[in-house]
Design an enzyme around this catalytic site. Structure first.
Site, PDB file in Angstrom:
ATOM      1  N   SER A 170      60.978 109.031  73.998  1.00  0.00           N
ATOM      2  CA  SER A 170      61.301 109.191  72.585  1.00  0.00           C
ATOM      3  C   SER A 170      60.157 108.747  71.697  1.00  0.00           C
ATOM      4  CB  SER A 170      62.515 108.326  72.237  1.00  0.00           C
ATOM      5  OG  SER A 170      63.598 108.642  73.057  1.00  0.00           O
ATOM      6  N   HIS A 174      60.627 116.591  74.934  1.00  0.00           N
ATOM      7  CA  HIS A 174      61.600 115.661  74.362  1.00  0.00           C
ATOM      8  C   HIS A 174      62.894 116.357  73.950  1.00  0.00           C
ATOM      9  CE1 HIS A 174      62.792 112.709  70.970  1.00  0.00           C
ATOM     10  NE2 HIS A 174      63.265 112.283  72.120  1.00  0.00           N
ATOM     11  N   GLU A 226      61.517 118.870  71.216  1.00  0.00           N
ATOM     12  CA  GLU A 226      60.176 118.614  70.672  1.00  0.00           C
ATOM     13  C   GLU A 226      59.175 118.746  71.812  1.00  0.00           C
ATOM     14  OE1 GLU A 226      59.719 115.383  67.200  1.00  0.00           O
ATOM     15  OE2 GLU A 226      60.929 114.645  68.846  1.00  0.00           O
ATOM     16  N   ASN A 260      62.379 111.033  65.759  1.00  0.00           N
ATOM     17  CA  ASN A 260      62.633 109.582  65.760  1.00  0.00           C
ATOM     18  C   ASN A 260      61.787 108.825  64.743  1.00  0.00           C
ATOM     19  OD1 ASN A 260      64.753 109.206  67.636  1.00  0.00           O
ATOM     20  ND2 ASN A 260      63.350 109.837  69.248  1.00  0.00           N
TER      21      ASN A 260
END
Ligand code: NAD
Length: 291
Positions: free
Chosen positions: A119, A140, A152, A190
């Site tokens: 992450s 991701h 991602e 994130n």
């Protein structure tokens, strides 16, 4: 490059979700975990989640059976060396991920692509310690993997175009949408989401609101489908703390300092849904706020 088989390291909530969508898309999946119990639980979870999709007419019983037949598990990490694409989805700790890649390296085929579902950790730094930084990138997924549309894709500084295109083709085959992010701490989702969650924990810590008032404020006042504390429990408080530490260390800005209350929950082993206690207690029929 044509990818047919996928090795997944870590059979926790992300690893089992990734195995689920990969097998439905027809990839041969080899799933590994240090914990035999985690491997058993992952297969049971995938079976249950596929069955739910059958009962909602999202997939047929034959598609479920074909997907389950694509999934094999192994307690031996190095067995994954025979796959075309490896997605590491183990605990969010750099030393753990680094040790996994070190163990894998001597067993890989020359064409194998290495990726991490991290992450927040630097893809360039993880890649630099392997023998193939050009064949290494960030892959991701979002949680829960079978439901969330986005993946991602993060290029390290050395990732080559062939590797990126091969991973994008996998995302297309999964029917998901890729967003390209540069390799800076916590990437896009994130980088934006975690400071919001951390701020919600500060709001609780400073007594501005209770767990319930903070979550309902953001659900009803900002139209978020889940409150930030409920979402933190869903992600895992250890993962949230690890991401905040990566943002804090990597960007050297005090605005990313993790809330001491988040640290305290993690120190208590109250990691959210996966340990049945976090900002809510999940041991009864309905979640009860713990503050
Ligand atoms: P989790 O705690 O549910 O699962 C982690 C699994 O890794 C556990 O089953 C553990 O036994 C296993 N593991 C630990 N060390 C290992 C090793 N050396 N070899 C093999 N397996 C090992 O965690 P998770 O939520 O599935 O997160 C996994 C990764 O995905 C992390 O990098 C996390 O940042 C990332 N991620 C998490 C979310 C989320 O919402 N939880 C979303 C996107 C990405």
């Amino acid at each position: 490059m044509d990818i047919k088989s996928v090795g997944i390291v870590g059979a926790g909530q992300m690893g089992n979700g990734i195995a689920h969508v990969m097998s439905l898309a027809g990839y041969d999946v080899l799933l590994n975990d240090v914990s035999g119990d985690a491997l058993k639980a992952a297969v049971a979870t995938i079976d249950r989640n596929l069955e739910r999709q059958v009962s909602r007419d999202k997939i047929s019983a034959d598609e479920k059976a074909a997907a389950m037949a694509c999934i094999k598990t192994t307690p031996t990490l190095t067995d994954l060396g025979r796959t075309d694409l490896i997605i590491e989805a183990a605990t969010e700790r750099e030393t753990v991920k680094q040790a996994i890649f070190e163990d894998l390296l001597p067993h890989l085929q020359p064409h194998t692509i290495l990726t991490s579902n991290t992450s927040s950790i630097s893809i360039t730094r993880l890649a630099s310690r392997t023998d193939r930084p050009e064949k290494f990138m960030g892959f991701h997924f979002m949680n829960p993997v079978p439901v969330m549309q986005l993946v991602e894709l993060i290029r390290g500084i050395a990732t080559d175009a062939e590797t990126f295109d091969a991973c994008r083709a996998v995302v297309d085959k999964l029917g998901k949408t890729a967003a390209t992010a540069e390799d800076f701490p916590a990437f896009i989702v994130n980088r934006i989401l975690m400071p919001m969650i951390n701020e919600a924990v500060y709001t609780l810590y400073e007594g501005v609101g209770s767990v319930q008032s903070i979550d309902s404020s953001m659900k009803l006042g900002a139209n978020h489908p889940m409150g930030p504390l409920e979402l933190a429990d869903f992600i895992g408080l250890d993962t949230c703390l690890a991401i905040m530490n990566v943002l804090h260390d990597g960007l050297a800005d005090t605005k990313y300092r993790p809330c001491p209350l988040l640290t305290k929950y993690v120190e208590a082993g109250w990691l959210g849904r996966k340990s049945e206690r976090g900002f809510y207690d999940y041991r009864g029929d309905v979640p009860v706020p713990t503050r």
